[in-house]
Design an enzyme around this catalytic site. Structure first.
Site, PDB file in Angstrom:
ATOM      1  N   CYS A   1      39.358  21.709  30.543  1.00 27.58           N
ATOM      2  CA  CYS A   1      37.956  21.415  31.572  1.00 27.58           C
ATOM      3  C   CYS A   1      38.542  22.217  32.220  1.00 27.58           C
ATOM      4  O   CYS A   1      39.628  22.177  33.004  1.00 27.58           O
ATOM      5  CB  CYS A   1      37.778  20.152  31.633  1.00 27.58           C
ATOM      6  SG  CYS A   1      39.388  18.764  31.372  1.00 27.58           S
TER       7      CYS A   1
ATOM      8  N   CYS B   1      42.003  21.482  33.910  1.00 34.26           N
ATOM      9  CA  CYS B   1      43.157  21.452  33.472  1.00 34.26           C
ATOM     10  C   CYS B   1      43.097  23.331  34.607  1.00 34.26           C
ATOM     11  O   CYS B   1      44.300  23.148  35.045  1.00 34.26           O
ATOM     12  CB  CYS B   1      42.954  22.107  31.956  1.00 34.26           C
ATOM     13  SG  CYS B   1      42.687  21.257  30.612  1.00 34.26           S
TER      14      CYS B   1
ATOM     15  N   ASP C   1      13.610  42.078  41.904  1.00 32.70           N
ATOM     16  CA  ASP C   1      14.458  43.431  41.997  1.00 32.70           C
ATOM     17  C   ASP C   1      13.028  44.132  41.895  1.00 32.70           C
ATOM     18  O   ASP C   1      12.006  44.103  40.790  1.00 32.70           O
ATOM     19  CB  ASP C   1      15.417  44.262  41.284  1.00 32.70           C
ATOM     20  CG  ASP C   1      16.081  46.063  41.631  1.00 32.70           C
ATOM     21  OD1 ASP C   1      15.584  46.021  42.783  1.00 32.70           O
ATOM     22  OD2 ASP C   1      15.918  46.396  40.311  1.00 32.70           O
TER      23      ASP C   1
END
Length: 720
Positions: A18, A21, A426
């Site tokens: 997670c 950590c 774009d």
């Protein structure tokens, strides 16, 4: 290599489960002398700055002392990646027979419980080891996570079953399951609970891991775009050298069809350069002495001698990679709701289990009843439904997405798609097909359009230019038999000159031919004039083909509450024409890659949630910087690897569909989490007061899991 001191290195970090950590490792590294670090949970990389004589070994030692594994980026990736797969396959291979034997009494044979015990032990102990290890690491640092719940729940079910098997009479030959609701005459076995929880959650972790690793692909794809070698030109001749030996000021030769080695300026020769892979534009660059060129682009039909102006980390490709890395590092990763809940839920469950054990001992003095109620509390709280809430919905949602032609990168798609209120698109390759076509033919009164097209096609016959391809396709579609012109030469930045049927021919820019572009009355698109024996015959107007689904997609985005904006590197006239065709009001033309990133950042600074839709390398950094990146499947590897959603098939309309599916999947996840948490909240008190036996606790947990899975399967019916 491990001896490197002073500089920047990247470390692969293993064992993070997670974002906390990553934060823990980063804090530990930054406390060490001579080390500054940034740890990215999403990419599982630590960028380490070494100063004051600090070494790579010192940084690795800090990570390992924190309870995780580290290695120089890429050195152990292949060896480490096989184990999660082996654990997952092993877990499911053993869990299926465990569940079948435990839950289907007619299949239970004498001593079946011992067989189930033998198959469950490796699932819980070895396959579930990553959960147990993570729980221990968290405990060492005074915290609890989802892994704490998983480890406690599976071990509780396992240890209770082992005790019942060896000491509680459940190991008797011929013993079968007793389905009494509020108790039983003997001690029950819950091996299937421990095995199934482990197997399902390993599957969820595998899905998450694959999503995280996909984020590294963008930088790898960028690295592959650059040339590996260059032909350096010196006074003594030419030599083939590795690209890292090229220096600013060196001259190098680029042959037709070859990648340009690095950024530079043309000093000899003239050619057309395909820049689409970097700029995203369909029109090639006409290169001649003095023209700036970009490394990684493709040379056309003539050799060039180029003088290097930027090398290594200063090149345009390297700058795009740096922007992409910065954008990825800026992401916080997936903040799972289940982890947030478990941060206070886990300690509460443990406290309730301890209080339950103590209360029963004090009130009744019955150690077995006290242990049963306490274990029931832990089993009922085991986060099977809580842990399945996200991965099952992700699995069904992403699978449905792939069936509809969309690939989702990770759960951030779900979290951000709900809030997106503006989409940057774009032009070339996104709103258009990225392929030139002749839109109109403007011939002089005395010239037939078919003759104009035939003469132009003759001059363009042997050229590899995109305009040539469009002219030849139009001639073929008109039934014209094209004969090639002779002695055709390319005039860089202007056009072609040659001989056809004994007459001189010029095909190219109107101003080169000596014609006012306004003569046709049309100033949009790309204009190609044709001259025959010095006489002007007419002009071809070429346009990039607009995608048929572009206009409906823009309308659908507006229906979703999303404002469409076009940002393109093309010129203003072409951009405005496309925007008007598809229904976009806000247009920014002439944008370079950095400009697109700035547009994203500017909108984000105004509080907008930005989606970016693109297809080229020039879009990669903006795709990564945006809250939601959507890449066309026909685009470059870099664009696809940078995006949160890749449209593999089905066209542009899938951009809006992808957002709808992401929003639907997030709704399902929230419903799952609500049910899972509500189930635990209601069931824990019942278990604590002894109204639920461990068996019923396990059955209730299984039922909650089935409800979560069934709710997730509703996404299979999604079809927009």
């Amino acid at each position: 290599m491990l001896q490197q001191r002073e500089g920047i290195v990247e470390l692969d970090i293993e064992g993070m489960t997670c974002s906390s950590c990553a934060a823990r490792i980063e804090r530990k590294l930054n406390k060490a002398d001579g080390i500054r670090a940034e740890v990215n949970y999403a990419t599982e990389l630590a960028t380490v700055h070494l100063t004051e004589g600090a070494s790579v070994e010192a940084a690795i030692a800090v990570v390992e002392n924190t309870g995780y594994r580290a290695s120089l980026a890429g050195t152990e990736a292949r060896a480490a990646s096989i184990w999660p797969v082996v654990r997952l396959v092993t877990a499911w291979a053993l869990t299926v027979p465990v569940v079948v034997l435990s839950m289907v009494p007619p299949l239970q044979f004498p001593a079946w419980q011992w067989v189930v015990f033998a198959m469950t032990v490796p699932v819980v102990v070895w396959c579930g080891w990553p959960f147990h290890r993570a729980a221990v690491v968290s405990l060492r640092h005074g915290t609890t996570t989802m892994d704490t719940l998983i480890s406690l729940g599976t071990l509780s079910a396992m240890l209770w079953s082992v005790w019942a098997l060896f000491f509680g009479g459940a190991g008797s030959i011929g013993m079968r399951m007793d389905m009494t609701l509020f108790g039983s005459g003997h001690h029950e076995l819950y091996f299937e609970v421990a095995a199934a929880v482990t197997a399902f959650l390993l599957l969820g972790r595998m899905i998450e891991s694959r999503a995280k690793h996909s984020q590294k692909d963008a930088l790898d794809a960028l690295a592959r775009l650059g040339a590996r070698e260059a032909t350096r030109v010196t006074d003594d001749g030419e030599e083939r050298i590795p690209i890292d030996r090229l220096r600013v000021g060196d001259r190098f030769r680029t042959l037709p069809g070859e990648k340009i080695a690095t950024d530079g300026v043309v000093v000899e020769g003239a050619s057309s350069i395909d820049t689409a892979i970097v700029t995203g534009e369909s029109m090639p660059l006409a290169a001649k002495p003095g023209t700036d060129v970009i490394g990684g682009t493709i040379n056309g039909s003539r050799a060039l001698v180029i003088q290097a102006t930027r090398v290594g980390s200063d090149t345009e490709l390297a700058r795009i990679a740096a922007m992409l890395r910065q954008a990825q590092s800026g992401k916080t990763g997936v903040q799972r709701l289940a982890d947030k809940i478990s941060s206070f839920f886990v300690p509460a469950v443990i406290a309730v289990a301890i209080v339950t054990l103590a209360a029963w001992l004090l009130v009744t003095g019955d150690a077995e009843a006290a242990l049963s109620a306490s274990v029931s509390t832990l089993i009922i709280a085991c986060p099977c439904a809580l842990g399945l809430a996200t991965p099952t919905a992700l699995l069904v949602g992403t699978t449905r997405g792939s069936e509809l032609g969309m690939l989702f990168r990770d759960a951030t798609v779900l979290e951000t798609a709900r809030r997106v209120d503006v989409a940057i698109l774009d032009k070339t390759g996104t709103l258009t097909e990225g392929r030139m076509r002749i839109g109109a033919v403007f011939s002089e009164p005395y010239v037939r359009s078919v003759d104009l097209l035939r003469i132009a096609a003759a001059a363009e016959h042997d050229s590899d230019h995109p305009i040539s391809d469009a002219v030849l396709r139009a001639a073929k579609a008109s039934g014209i038999s094209v004969k090639p012109a002779h002695n055709v030469e390319t005039v860089a930045g202007a056009g072609l000159v040659g001989e056809f049927e004994g007459h001189s021919v010029r095909v190219g820019r109107p101003d080169w031919i000596g014609v006012d572009p306004g003569k046709t009355g049309v100033l949009t698109g790309t204009l190609v004039a044709v001259e025959y024996d010095g006489a002007y015959l007419g002009t071809l107007m070429l346009n990039d083909e607009v995608r048929r689904d572009a206009k409906p997609t823009i309308g659908k985005l507006r229906d979703l509450g999303i404002e469409p904006i076009m940002v393109t590197g093309d010129h203003r006239a072409a951009a405005d024409e496309i925007a008007q065709t598809v229904g976009i009001d806000n247009v920014f033309a002439g944008a370079v890659p950095a400009d697109k990133v700035e547009h994203v950042k500017r909108l984000q600074a105004d509080g907008r949630q930005v989606a970016m839709v693109g297809d080229g390398v020039n879009d990669a950094a903006a795709l990564a910087e945006a809250d939601l990146g959507i890449a066309m499947g026909s685009g470059t590897d870099v664009a696809r690897a940078s995006a949160s959603i890749t449209l593999v098939s089905g066209g542009l309309e899938r951009a809006a569909t992808g957002i709808e599916l992401a929003r639907a999947t997030l709704r399902i996840i929230k419903q799952n989490l609500f049910w899972a948490f509500a189930y635990n909240t209601l069931a824990i008190p019942l278990a604590a007061v002894g109204l639920l036996s461990p068996l019923i606790a396990g059955l209730a947990m299984a039922l909650s899991s089935l409800m979560v899975v069934g709710n997730s399967l509703r996404l299979r019916r999604f079809d927009r």
